[in-house]
Design a protein around this motif. Structure first.
Motif, PDB file in Angstrom:
ATOM      1  N   GLU A  30       0.735 -42.322  11.600  1.00 19.43           N
ATOM      2  CA  GLU A  30       0.048 -43.753  11.063  1.00 19.43           C
ATOM      3  C   GLU A  30      -0.359 -43.332   9.415  1.00 19.43           C
ATOM      4  OE1 GLU A  30      -2.938 -46.526  11.996  1.00 19.43           O
ATOM      5  OE2 GLU A  30      -0.888 -48.044  13.365  1.00 19.43           O
ATOM      6  N   TYR A  31       0.763 -43.213   8.706  1.00 23.06           N
ATOM      7  CA  TYR A  31       0.553 -42.434   7.586  1.00 23.06           C
ATOM      8  C   TYR A  31      -0.073 -43.049   6.497  1.00 23.06           C
ATOM      9  CZ  TYR A  31       1.651 -39.862   3.137  1.00 23.06           C
ATOM     10  OH  TYR A  31       0.934 -39.134   2.152  1.00 23.06           O
ATOM     11  N   ASN A  32      -0.662 -43.435   5.805  1.00 25.40           N
ATOM     12  CA  ASN A  32      -2.179 -43.764   4.647  1.00 25.40           C
ATOM     13  C   ASN A  32      -1.633 -43.484   3.604  1.00 25.40           C
ATOM     14  OD1 ASN A  32      -3.586 -42.691   4.150  1.00 25.40           O
ATOM     15  ND2 ASN A  32      -5.534 -43.752   5.373  1.00 25.40           N
ATOM     16  N   GLY A  33      -0.364 -42.558   3.034  1.00 25.64           N
ATOM     17  CA  GLY A  33      -0.727 -42.060   1.595  1.00 25.64           C
ATOM     18  C   GLY A  33      -1.721 -41.201   1.416  1.00 25.64           C
ATOM     19  N   ASP A  34      -2.159 -40.939   2.390  1.00 27.03           N
ATOM     20  CA  ASP A  34      -3.356 -39.284   2.196  1.00 27.03           C
ATOM     21  C   ASP A  34      -3.045 -38.565   3.273  1.00 27.03           C
ATOM     22  OD1 ASP A  34      -4.048 -40.218  -0.187  1.00 27.03           O
ATOM     23  OD2 ASP A  34      -5.819 -41.604   0.137  1.00 27.03           O
ATOM     24  N   SER A  35      -3.575 -39.874   4.917  1.00 29.96           N
ATOM     25  CA  SER A  35      -3.524 -38.767   5.883  1.00 29.96           C
ATOM     26  C   SER A  35      -3.029 -39.222   6.798  1.00 29.96           C
ATOM     27  CB  SER A  35      -4.695 -38.673   6.073  1.00 29.96           C
ATOM     28  OG  SER A  35      -5.206 -39.635   6.512  1.00 29.96           O
ATOM     29  N   SER A  36      -2.516 -38.640   7.899  1.00 32.65           N
ATOM     30  CA  SER A  36      -1.359 -38.774   8.972  1.00 32.65           C
ATOM     31  C   SER A  36      -2.444 -38.908  10.048  1.00 32.65           C
ATOM     32  CB  SER A  36      -0.586 -38.070   8.966  1.00 32.65           C
ATOM     33  OG  SER A  36       0.163 -37.803   7.930  1.00 32.65           O
ATOM     34  N   LYS A  37      -2.615 -40.232  11.003  1.00 36.46           N
ATOM     35  CA  LYS A  37      -3.054 -40.281  12.514  1.00 36.46           C
ATOM     36  C   LYS A  37      -2.186 -40.314  13.260  1.00 36.46           C
ATOM     37  CE  LYS A  37      -7.298 -42.658  10.809  1.00 36.46           C
ATOM     38  NZ  LYS A  37      -8.235 -43.510  10.899  1.00 36.46           N
ATOM     39  N   VAL A  38      -1.984 -39.611  14.638  1.00 35.56           N
ATOM     40  CA  VAL A  38      -1.111 -39.254  15.748  1.00 35.56           C
ATOM     41  C   VAL A  38      -1.845 -40.046  17.065  1.00 35.56           C
ATOM     42  CG1 VAL A  38       0.374 -37.659  16.565  1.00 35.56           C
ATOM     43  CG2 VAL A  38      -0.243 -36.927  14.350  1.00 35.56           C
ATOM     44  N   TYR A  39      -1.239 -40.521  17.154  1.00 38.59           N
ATOM     45  CA  TYR A  39      -1.681 -41.830  18.660  1.00 38.59           C
ATOM     46  C   TYR A  39      -0.606 -41.154  19.627  1.00 38.59           C
ATOM     47  CZ  TYR A  39      -4.199 -43.977  15.402  1.00 38.59           C
ATOM     48  OH  TYR A  39      -4.996 -44.807  14.462  1.00 38.59           O
ATOM     49  N   ASP A  40      -0.536 -41.302  20.442  1.00 36.75           N
ATOM     50  CA  ASP A  40       0.552 -40.523  21.910  1.00 36.75           C
ATOM     51  C   ASP A  40       1.240 -41.396  22.126  1.00 36.75           C
ATOM     52  OD1 ASP A  40      -1.431 -41.919  23.935  1.00 36.75           O
ATOM     53  OD2 ASP A  40      -1.940 -40.127  25.054  1.00 36.75           O
ATOM     54  N   GLU A  41       1.623 -42.373  23.497  1.00 35.58           N
ATOM     55  CA  GLU A  41       3.021 -42.951  24.014  1.00 35.58           C
ATOM     56  C   GLU A  41       2.003 -44.503  24.565  1.00 35.58           C
ATOM     57  OE1 GLU A  41       2.709 -40.509  27.419  1.00 35.58           O
ATOM     58  OE2 GLU A  41       3.283 -39.816  24.727  1.00 35.58           O
ATOM     59  N   ASN A  42       0.481 -43.957  24.576  1.00 36.69           N
ATOM     60  CA  ASN A  42      -0.521 -44.576  24.936  1.00 36.69           C
ATOM     61  C   ASN A  42      -2.343 -46.003  24.470  1.00 36.69           C
ATOM     62  OD1 ASN A  42       0.882 -44.951  27.864  1.00 36.69           O
ATOM     63  ND2 ASN A  42      -0.300 -43.049  28.359  1.00 36.69           N
ATOM     64  N   ASP A  43      -1.151 -44.920  22.957  1.00 40.51           N
ATOM     65  CA  ASP A  43      -2.154 -45.572  22.016  1.00 40.51           C
ATOM     66  C   ASP A  43      -3.034 -44.937  21.659  1.00 40.51           C
ATOM     67  OD1 ASP A  43       0.240 -46.866  20.749  1.00 40.51           O
ATOM     68  OD2 ASP A  43      -0.697 -49.246  22.424  1.00 40.51           O
ATOM     69  N   ASN A  44      -3.453 -43.769  22.332  1.00 38.18           N
ATOM     70  CA  ASN A  44      -4.396 -42.900  22.389  1.00 38.18           C
ATOM     71  C   ASN A  44      -4.451 -41.659  21.193  1.00 38.18           C
ATOM     72  OD1 ASN A  44      -5.516 -43.768  24.545  1.00 38.18           O
ATOM     73  ND2 ASN A  44      -4.270 -42.588  25.737  1.00 38.18           N
ATOM     74  N   PHE A  45      -5.639 -42.188  20.594  1.00 35.79           N
ATOM     75  CA  PHE A  45      -5.687 -41.603  19.013  1.00 35.79           C
ATOM     76  C   PHE A  45      -5.651 -39.973  19.273  1.00 35.79           C
ATOM     77  CE2 PHE A  45      -8.610 -38.918  16.586  1.00 35.79           C
ATOM     78  CZ  PHE A  45      -7.420 -38.951  14.754  1.00 35.79           C
ATOM     79  N   LEU A  46      -5.044 -38.882  18.740  1.00 40.11           N
ATOM     80  CA  LEU A  46      -4.591 -37.447  19.116  1.00 40.11           C
ATOM     81  C   LEU A  46      -5.497 -36.934  18.295  1.00 40.11           C
ATOM     82  CD1 LEU A  46      -1.519 -37.344  20.488  1.00 40.11           C
ATOM     83  CD2 LEU A  46      -3.598 -37.521  21.828  1.00 40.11           C
ATOM     84  N   PHE A  47      -5.355 -36.779  16.691  1.00 38.02           N
ATOM     85  CA  PHE A  47      -5.711 -35.680  15.514  1.00 38.02           C
ATOM     86  C   PHE A  47      -5.243 -36.511  14.757  1.00 38.02           C
ATOM     87  CE2 PHE A  47      -1.429 -34.028  16.613  1.00 38.02           C
ATOM     88  CZ  PHE A  47      -1.211 -33.726  15.563  1.00 38.02           C
ATOM     89  N   GLU A  48      -5.953 -36.598  13.200  1.00 37.23           N
ATOM     90  CA  GLU A  48      -5.843 -36.546  12.201  1.00 37.23           C
ATOM     91  C   GLU A  48      -5.277 -35.630  11.374  1.00 37.23           C
ATOM     92  OE1 GLU A  48      -7.542 -39.768   8.464  1.00 37.23           O
ATOM     93  OE2 GLU A  48      -8.504 -39.327  10.885  1.00 37.23           O
ATOM     94  N   VAL A  49      -4.378 -35.554  10.449  1.00 32.98           N
ATOM     95  CA  VAL A  49      -4.202 -34.507   9.106  1.00 32.98           C
ATOM     96  C   VAL A  49      -4.342 -34.986   7.730  1.00 32.98           C
ATOM     97  CG1 VAL A  49      -3.210 -32.485  10.317  1.00 32.98           C
ATOM     98  CG2 VAL A  49      -2.043 -34.494   9.396  1.00 32.98           C
ATOM     99  N   ASN A  50      -4.447 -34.404   6.860  1.00 36.58           N
ATOM    100  CA  ASN A  50      -4.514 -34.539   5.447  1.00 36.58           C
ATOM    101  C   ASN A  50      -3.124 -34.539   4.967  1.00 36.58           C
ATOM    102  OD1 ASN A  50      -7.265 -35.674   4.896  1.00 36.58           O
ATOM    103  ND2 ASN A  50      -7.511 -33.454   3.687  1.00 36.58           N
ATOM    104  N   GLY A  51      -2.718 -35.152   4.687  1.00 35.89           N
ATOM    105  CA  GLY A  51      -1.070 -35.183   4.065  1.00 35.89           C
ATOM    106  C   GLY A  51      -0.016 -36.057   5.200  1.00 35.89           C
ATOM    107  N   ILE A  52       1.156 -35.811   5.404  1.00 34.56           N
ATOM    108  CA  ILE A  52       2.317 -36.345   5.625  1.00 34.56           C
ATOM    109  C   ILE A  52       1.838 -35.063   7.054  1.00 34.56           C
ATOM    110  CG2 ILE A  52       4.244 -36.454   6.413  1.00 34.56           C
ATOM    111  CD1 ILE A  52       4.713 -37.109   3.429  1.00 34.56           C
ATOM    112  N   PHE A  53       1.717 -36.091   7.910  1.00 34.89           N
ATOM    113  CA  PHE A  53       2.733 -35.622   9.082  1.00 34.89           C
ATOM    114  C   PHE A  53       3.411 -36.027  10.084  1.00 34.89           C
ATOM    115  CE2 PHE A  53       2.341 -34.194  13.800  1.00 34.89           C
ATOM    116  CZ  PHE A  53       1.494 -32.900  13.675  1.00 34.89           C
TER     117      PHE A  53
END
Length: 159
Positions: A30-53
């Motif tokens: 999920e990219y919101n224009g500032d950061s990207s949140k990465v989730y696995d196939e079971n909707d578990n949050f993995l990590f967040e980074v600034n910018g596009i991932f």
């Protein structure tokens, strides 16, 4: 006013589906224009980074010529050089923060003590190249699009 801000954020929000090499679901970003949140196939949050991932791959191009021009300065075409080359290089290749980039651009501009450059214009340019992820023009592109600036750059590179 709050609603417009929310609409602006929503317009930048993107969901990117990820797949393993065998094409099975691997999660999403999920990219919101500032950061990207990465989730696995079971909707578990993995990590967040600034910018596009994932980040755009860094170009293997040689940008040393830009450093030389920034160091020496050019007589004519300084604002065009800032717009199409220097700002993009400092922000999107070297990764300088806004204030650092603006300061470096001002130092470059005033190496030739004529004319005036406005902080508001520099801030606008830096924000624009950062938000759009623009990369600097190559020497080849400069020679095609702006022969006058190209000739100024070549004078510096030969000195």
């Amino acid at each position: 006013m709050k609603k417009k801000e929310d609409e602006h954020i929503e317009s930048k929000r993107r969901k990117i589906i990820l797949h393993y090499p065998d094409d099975t679901p691997a999660g999403y970003i999920e990219y919101n224009g500032d950061s990207s949140k990465v989730y696995d196939e079971n909707d578990n949050f993995l990590f967040e980074v600034n910018g596009i991932f994932p980040p755009k791959p860094k170009s293997s191009s040689d940008f040393s010529w830009i450093d030389k021009v920034l160091e020496k300065g050019i007589q004519d075409g300084r604002k065009r050089f800032i717009l199409y080359v220097a700002s993009r290089y400092l922000v999107n290749i070297k990764g300088l923060g806004d204030e650092e980039a603006i300061q470096a651009l001002k130092e470059f501009y005033y190496k030739v003590p004529t004319g005036k450059i406005y902080d508001s214009w520099l801030k606008s340019v830096v924000n624009g190249v950062k938000n759009k992820g623009l990369l600097p023009w190559s020497l080849e592109k400069i020679s095609e699009k702006d022969k006058e600036m190209y000739n100024e750059i070549i004078k510096i590179l030969k000195s």
